[in-house]
Design a protein around this motif. Structure first.
Motif, PDB file in Angstrom:
ATOM      1  N   UNK A 304       0.834  -1.202   0.000  1.00 32.07           N
ATOM      2  CA  UNK A 304       0.000   0.000   0.000  1.00 32.07           C
ATOM      3  C   UNK A 304       0.870   1.254   0.000  1.00 32.07           C
ATOM      4  N   UNK A 305       1.957   1.249   0.768  1.00 31.76           N
ATOM      5  CA  UNK A 305       2.850   2.407   0.801  1.00 31.76           C
ATOM      6  C   UNK A 305       3.443   2.664  -0.578  1.00 31.76           C
ATOM      7  N   UNK A 306       3.915   1.609  -1.233  1.00 34.01           N
ATOM      8  CA  UNK A 306       4.500   1.766  -2.566  1.00 34.01           C
ATOM      9  C   UNK A 306       3.466   2.340  -3.538  1.00 34.01           C
ATOM     10  N   UNK A 307       2.232   1.845  -3.456  1.00 30.32           N
ATOM     11  CA  UNK A 307       1.170   2.370  -4.332  1.00 30.32           C
ATOM     12  C   UNK A 307       0.887   3.835  -4.040  1.00 30.32           C
ATOM     13  N   UNK A 308       0.815   4.183  -2.750  1.00 33.18           N
ATOM     14  CA  UNK A 308       0.504   5.565  -2.377  1.00 33.18           C
ATOM     15  C   UNK A 308       1.615   6.521  -2.809  1.00 33.18           C
ATOM     16  N   UNK A 309       2.861   6.111  -2.604  1.00 33.53           N
ATOM     17  CA  UNK A 309       3.976   6.994  -2.946  1.00 33.53           C
ATOM     18  C   UNK A 309       4.188   7.069  -4.460  1.00 33.53           C
ATOM     19  N   UNK A 310       3.706   6.071  -5.179  1.00 29.74           N
ATOM     20  CA  UNK A 310       3.848   6.096  -6.629  1.00 29.74           C
ATOM     21  C   UNK A 310       2.702   6.765  -7.338  1.00 29.74           C
ATOM     22  N   UNK A 311       1.663   7.149  -6.572  1.00 24.62           N
ATOM     23  CA  UNK A 311       0.494   7.773  -7.178  1.00 24.62           C
ATOM     24  C   UNK A 311       0.721   9.275  -7.371  1.00 24.62           C
TER      25      UNK A 311
END
Length: 338
Positions: A304-311
């Motif tokens: 989830x962190x990777x998705x949030x930071x990549x958004x």
């Protein structure tokens, strides 16, 4: 960097590119620069790089203790995912102390993490204010708060207690006990207390007394806690048939104390824990417990962190994620069959 450039026979800009974005550099040049870096023992200054890029590459994780194997599993699962996206984990721990949690949070935020992960859902107003002002993804784990700060990945500790009580009630026990920690100043195991409250709630729903519910000692819990709590239980409710401990560590301490006293487990006292710790699987008899996949919880948090930071457009707080990882009873031999 100048010395690396001279040794490799390239410009300082090329060295910078190899460090920050190696894929844009020809493989032969990249290898030559990396050999020079290794020969000189050069370590890139990420703090300086973060000033220009506004990226630190750090994700912060705040744990209540470093001695709990389940929290170690969370850190492992989280780290495995973050490494694949070139993020590093910065860990602090609080010893279940709210004052220390605030101090550690300030220390972490001063290092400008790109996201922060906190264990549990009980925080002071000042901590909540600091988190909301940080303007980075906030993730609360290992609980399911009704009013989260932002994202939540966890399970209901209240439901853990209710599940334990129902499991023992379904096996015909009517004189039940439970052991957890007491509140001592600013030190409180909120998650363990929620398990105790869920257990008490289920007893009351069934019309049974809560005399055998013991709050003893302070967090973090240990084998010694189980020994002292059992002795307190024997003074207050000596006819207890079955016992739930909010941690496997306490439950194992109870099993060992029963054996020292010559009590048979599960014939004289059935015992159930929480956490599925390795020692619970290895003792004799093996411990019946409630399991949560903490490694998987850490992995889900990392993804989830990777998705949030990549958004490009982070989700609004009202659209924050809420994930229940669930729980399950693992039946072994410390609870007498129905």
């Amino acid at each position: 960097m100048r010395e690396v450039a001279q040794l490799a026979g390239v410009s300082r800009m090329t060295v910078s590119r190899v460090v920050s974005d190696p894929d844009v550099v020809l493989p032969a040049t990249r290898d030559r620069v990396n050999r020079a870096i290794a020969d000189l023992g050069y370590v890139p200054d990420k703090a300086a790089g973060g000033l220009s890029s506004r990226r630190t590459g750090f994700v912060a994780l705040m744990l209540p203790t470093l001695t709990n194997a389940n929290f170690a599993s969370v850190a492992h699962g989280l780290t495995e995912v973050l490494r694949g996206s070139d993020y590093d984990l910065l860990i602090a721990y609080t010893d279940y102390d709210l004052g220390e949690e605030e101090r550690q949070l300030r220390n972490l935020l001063a290092r400008r993490p790109e996201a922060i992960v906190l264990t549990g859902a009980s925080h002071s107003r000042e901590i909540a204010r600091l988190l909301l002002a940080a303007n980075i993804p906030i993730l609360e784990i290992a609980d399911l708060p009704h009013r989260p700060i932002e994202h939540v990945i966890g399970f209901s500790n209240h439901e853990v207690g209710r599940t334990a009580a129902r499991y023992l009630l379904d096996r015909g026990f009517t004189r039940l006990g439970a052991i957890g920690a007491v509140y001592d100043g600013s030190v409180l195991d909120h998650r363990g207390e929620e398990r105790i409250r869920g257990f008490e709630e289920e007893l009351r729903r069934s019309g049974l007394p809560t005399t055998g519910v013991i709050r003893h000692g302070i967090a973090p819990l240990s084998y010694d806690h189980g020994v002292g709590a059992l002795q307190e239980l024997q003074r207050r409710a000596p006819d207890t048939q079955a016992l739930f401990a909010v941690s496997d560590l306490s439950a194992v301490g109870v099993v060992m104390e029963c054996q020292r006293q010559g009590l048979r487990v599960p014939d004289d006292l059935s015992i159930m824990g929480f956490g599925n710790f390795e020692i619970g699987r290895e003792i004799n008899p093996p411990l019946t417990t409630i399991n949560v996949d903490f490694h998987g919880l850490g992995s889900q948090t990392g993804r989830l962190i990777v998705d949030l930071l990549g958004s490009a457009t982070p989700p609004a707080r009202e659209a924050a994620h809420r994930v229940d990882v669930g729980l399950a009873v693992i039946e072994r031999n410390t609870v007498r069959p129905a």
